[in-house]
Scaffold this active site. Structure first.
Site, short mmCIF file in Angstrom:
data_model
loop_
_atom_site.label_atom_id
_atom_site.label_comp_id
_atom_site.label_asym_id
_atom_site.label_seq_id
_atom_site.Cartn_x
_atom_site.Cartn_y
_atom_site.Cartn_z
N SER A 65 0.84 -1.20 0.00
CA SER A 65 0.00 0.00 0.00
C SER A 65 0.87 1.25 0.00
CB SER A 65 -0.94 0.00 1.21
OG SER A 65 -0.23 -0.12 2.42
N ASP B 101 9.30 -2.98 -4.23
CA ASP B 101 7.89 -2.62 -4.19
C ASP B 101 7.57 -1.49 -5.16
OD1 ASP B 101 7.68 -4.54 -2.28
OD2 ASP B 101 7.44 -3.18 -0.59
#
Length: 392
Positions: free
Chosen positions: A134, A179
């Site tokens: 996230s 990421d």
């Protein structure tokens, strides 16, 4: 939800029309966990669950951010800061804004002209602390919105690097680049084979035939910045330091298992040996997984994924009861080729490669075992492999 719904939500909050809507994906990592900051290889992909952002320019220098996700909390509010403010937000209920603010601060530091404020409405569908990135989704969302609004001449890989810098220096988590790279460089139906040391990469079609990837969330939050994540980074750095009594390496990803075994004695600490052994063996598993994918050998891929979880449990010690319950019970289900935790660990999510015809039974069976053992429900998600951040 569609574009018009997000624009309507923006107008409800800011009482004026929004300009544009952007989407930024989350990510899963098929294999290669805790190898990115060790200079190893990873194999992630961007997923269709992610973060939506609606923005509208302002005439002053204020940035105003509202999250629909925090609207569930009693203290939901619009958080504001000035575009020239370079300090992180310190109030506990405002720290999530630093993922946005850091991107703005570092783009300005690079000399890019950001000369007016804006309103930003955020609606995320990645559970916070789910291990599905996230934070990287938010960073790359912000980078692409700023690039669009201010016509910044910067490519996606440079935004990826600023996303990692935000995570490392503005938020305080010593993560690698995987990421942000997986999110920013995502490509529909492809995973990314990335060398985190050189940033050389190639796309590989994620062709699973009769199988699909199921995401399994523990529904237990992890906060990496406050967890043992940074401790693992330091342990690996210490192992490198000890190995360099005889070797000359910068990262554990430079070693193969034979060389590591030959010089293990230099580390002289059981915990550090196990941490380093995971980094080296996981890097090799990732390379083997790519070979398996290119040959279409999904069973071998599954075996490597299972071995990854075992190493993360015993050598790296980042799984925990919840993740072990999901992964280890997934292994016993019909049609499951492999399962493992993904992300930083200490809770969050796991993935499983499951035969499509067995998927519903798989979710039901693993879900029941998890609820009986842990005391609350896990969540199961099907996600498509998608492109990186883009305007709707």
């Amino acid at each position: 939800m569609d574009k018009q719904q997000f624009l309507a939500e923006y107008q409800d909050v800011f009482k004026e029309p929004g300009k544009d809507v952007f989407f930024s994906p989350g990510r899963i990592n098929v294999i290669g966990e805790h190898t990115d900051y060790n200079g190893g290889h990873v194999f992630p992909c961007a997923i269709s669950i992610g973060t939506y952002g609606v923005y509208g320019p302002r005439e002053d220098t204020t940035v105003a951010i509202y999250s629909a996700n925090s609207a569930k909390e009693e203290d939901s509010k619009i958080i504001t800061f000035d575009i020239n403010d370079t300090e992180p937000q310190n109030a506990k209920d405002e720290k999530w804004v630093n993922y946005f603010k850091g991107m703005l601060v570092y783009l300005k530091q690079r000399g890019f002209k950001i000369d007016h404020g804006f309103n930003l409405y955020i609606h995320g569908f990645l559970p916070y602390g789910s291990g599905l990135s996230s934070s990287a989704s938010i960073e790359m969302l912000m980078g692409n919105i700023l690039k669009d609004e201010f016509n910044l001449d910067i490519d996606e890989i440079e935004l990826v690097k600023l996303g990692q810098k935000t995570e490392n220096d503005f938020v305080g988590l010593n993560s690698g680049i995987m990421d942000q790279f997986a999110v920013g460089m995502g490509k529909e139906n492809n995973a990314i084979y990335l060398d985190c040391n050189t940033l050389e990469y190639k796309y590989l079609p994620l062709e699973l035939g009769d199988y699909e990837i199921i995401i399994m969330s523990t529904n237990k939050n992890h906060s990496l910045a406050g967890s043992k994540y940074n401790e693992r980074v330091q342990e690996c750095e210490e192992a490198v330091k000890r190995l360099n009594k005889k070797l000359d390496i910068n990262k554990l990803g430079e070693l193969d298992s034979d060389t590591f075994d030959q010089y293990t004695y230099l580390i002289d600490d059981d915990t550090l040996i196990r941490r380093a052994r995971h980094a080296v063996s996981e890097n090799e598993r990732t390379k083997k997984a790519i070979d398996a994918m290119e040959k279409g050998d999904l069973e071998e891929l599954g075996r490597l994924i299972n071995a990854s979880h075992v190493s993360l449990k015993y050598d790296y010690e980042v799984t925990g009861k919840e993740l072990d319950t999901l992964a280890e019970n997934a292994w016993n289900q019909p049609g499951c080729l492999g399962a493992r935790m993904v992300g930083g660990g200490f809770a969050g999510s796991a993935i499983a490669i499951v035969k499509k015809s067995e998927a519903e039974n798989f979710k039901k069976n693993v879900g029941k075992i998890y609820r009986d053992k842990i005391g609350y429900d896990a969540s199961f998600y099907d996600a498509e492999v998608v492109d990186g951040p883009h305007k709707l």
